[in-house]
Design a protein around this motif. Sequence first.
Motif, short mmCIF file in Angstrom:
data_model
loop_
_atom_site.label_atom_id
_atom_site.label_comp_id
_atom_site.label_asym_id
_atom_site.label_seq_id
_atom_site.Cartn_x
_atom_site.Cartn_y
_atom_site.Cartn_z
N ASP A 150 0.82 -1.10 -0.06
CA ASP A 150 -0.09 -0.02 -0.18
C ASP A 150 0.75 1.41 -0.01
OD1 ASP A 150 -2.35 -1.65 -0.14
OD2 ASP A 150 -2.36 -1.48 2.21
N GLU A 151 1.88 1.21 0.66
CA GLU A 151 2.80 2.26 0.77
C GLU A 151 3.54 2.67 -0.65
OE1 GLU A 151 3.08 -0.09 2.93
OE2 GLU A 151 2.32 0.72 4.87
N ARG A 152 3.90 1.56 -1.38
CA ARG A 152 4.39 1.90 -2.67
C ARG A 152 3.40 2.39 -3.55
NH1 ARG A 152 9.64 2.52 -3.45
NH2 ARG A 152 10.16 2.24 -5.63
N LYS A 153 2.36 1.93 -3.70
CA LYS A 153 1.25 2.39 -4.24
C LYS A 153 0.99 3.99 -4.03
CE LYS A 153 -1.42 -1.83 -4.70
NZ LYS A 153 -2.64 -2.73 -4.30
N ALA A 154 0.86 4.39 -2.80
CA ALA A 154 0.84 5.72 -2.41
C ALA A 154 1.93 6.47 -2.93
CB ALA A 154 0.68 5.84 -0.88
N TYR A 155 3.08 6.04 -2.93
CA TYR A 155 4.43 6.53 -3.48
C TYR A 155 4.05 6.95 -5.12
CZ TYR A 155 8.98 7.56 -4.89
OH TYR A 155 10.13 8.23 -5.47
N TYR A 156 3.82 6.06 -5.62
CA TYR A 156 3.51 6.27 -7.11
C TYR A 156 2.52 7.05 -7.43
CZ TYR A 156 6.70 2.07 -7.83
OH TYR A 156 7.88 1.47 -7.86
N ARG A 157 1.29 6.91 -6.63
CA ARG A 157 0.28 7.95 -6.98
C ARG A 157 0.47 9.39 -6.69
NH1 ARG A 157 -3.12 4.11 -3.93
NH2 ARG A 157 -2.80 5.40 -2.17
N GLY A 158 1.38 9.39 -5.60
CA GLY A 158 1.94 10.62 -5.34
C GLY A 158 2.91 11.32 -6.31
N LYS A 159 3.84 10.59 -6.98
CA LYS A 159 4.80 10.81 -7.95
C LYS A 159 3.86 11.28 -9.09
CE LYS A 159 8.87 10.64 -7.87
NZ LYS A 159 9.69 11.74 -7.63
N GLU A 160 2.90 10.53 -9.37
CA GLU A 160 2.25 11.03 -10.68
C GLU A 160 1.64 12.56 -10.53
OE1 GLU A 160 -1.35 9.33 -13.39
OE2 GLU A 160 -0.55 8.07 -12.13
N TRP A 161 1.19 12.63 -9.36
CA TRP A 161 0.65 14.01 -9.14
C TRP A 161 1.70 14.94 -9.20
CZ3 TRP A 161 -2.64 17.76 -9.55
CH2 TRP A 161 -2.47 18.67 -8.77
N LEU A 162 2.70 14.64 -8.44
CA LEU A 162 3.85 15.61 -8.62
C LEU A 162 4.33 16.05 -9.97
CD1 LEU A 162 5.63 14.32 -5.36
CD2 LEU A 162 4.34 16.74 -5.57
N SER A 163 4.54 14.88 -10.75
CA SER A 163 5.06 15.12 -12.39
C SER A 163 4.03 15.91 -13.24
CB SER A 163 5.40 13.85 -12.62
OG SER A 163 4.16 13.02 -13.00
N LYS A 164 2.54 15.48 -12.80
CA LYS A 164 1.65 16.26 -13.74
C LYS A 164 1.28 17.59 -13.29
CE LYS A 164 0.11 12.35 -15.86
NZ LYS A 164 -0.76 11.36 -16.53
N ARG A 165 1.28 17.83 -11.77
CA ARG A 165 0.82 19.39 -11.48
C ARG A 165 1.43 20.44 -12.19
NH1 ARG A 165 3.52 19.91 -5.39
NH2 ARG A 165 5.61 20.08 -6.28
N LEU A 166 1.02 21.68 -12.31
CA LEU A 166 1.54 22.57 -13.07
C LEU A 166 2.93 23.34 -12.10
CD1 LEU A 166 -1.60 24.05 -14.47
CD2 LEU A 166 0.08 22.94 -15.59
N PRO A 167 3.92 23.78 -12.94
CA PRO A 167 4.97 24.25 -12.36
C PRO A 167 4.56 25.65 -11.70
CG PRO A 167 5.14 24.55 -14.57
CD PRO A 167 3.97 23.66 -14.42
#
Length: 153
Positions: free
Chosen positions: A94-111
């Motif tokens: 579950d922690e790794r899934k949370a990490y990947y979801r977080g990384k996806e959001w961080l990479s797609k949010r606007l600068p």
Amino acid sequence: MTFIIDKEIQSLLTPPTQEERETLEALIYDGLHIDPAVVAVLDGERILADGHNRNEICTRLGLDLPTRDKKFSSREQLIQWVIDNQMGRRNLTDERKAYYRGKEWLSKRLPAGRPVNSAAVAELTAASIAEKHGVATRTLYNDAAFAEGVDDL
């Protein structure tokens, strides 16, 4: 053919358990199973995108690692492919899934320095990513904070 190991890409990969690693090594050693590693072709560079454990095992055993090239138009696209590929694995905690979801959001949010209306775009993006993964938007924001904390360590 040669490729480089990119530390950021490598950090996105879920490490195998000891048992998984031993099983993979035995299969490779016996010649029973070795999927081609995926090498990203991006801006003239060849970056190992998937297959880091197979690469390490094959190198140590003196075996050739079969590879297949996959072209990417941007680093962001490559990172998203790695995240999606990892999310498709069965053995994620579950922690790794949370990490990947977080990384996806961080990479797609606007600068930073974005237009005034971009907050609304960012909210829609967050809602879309949260829906994709079946979590609440608040969970996605928590996952992003978690991913940033992990990366800071």
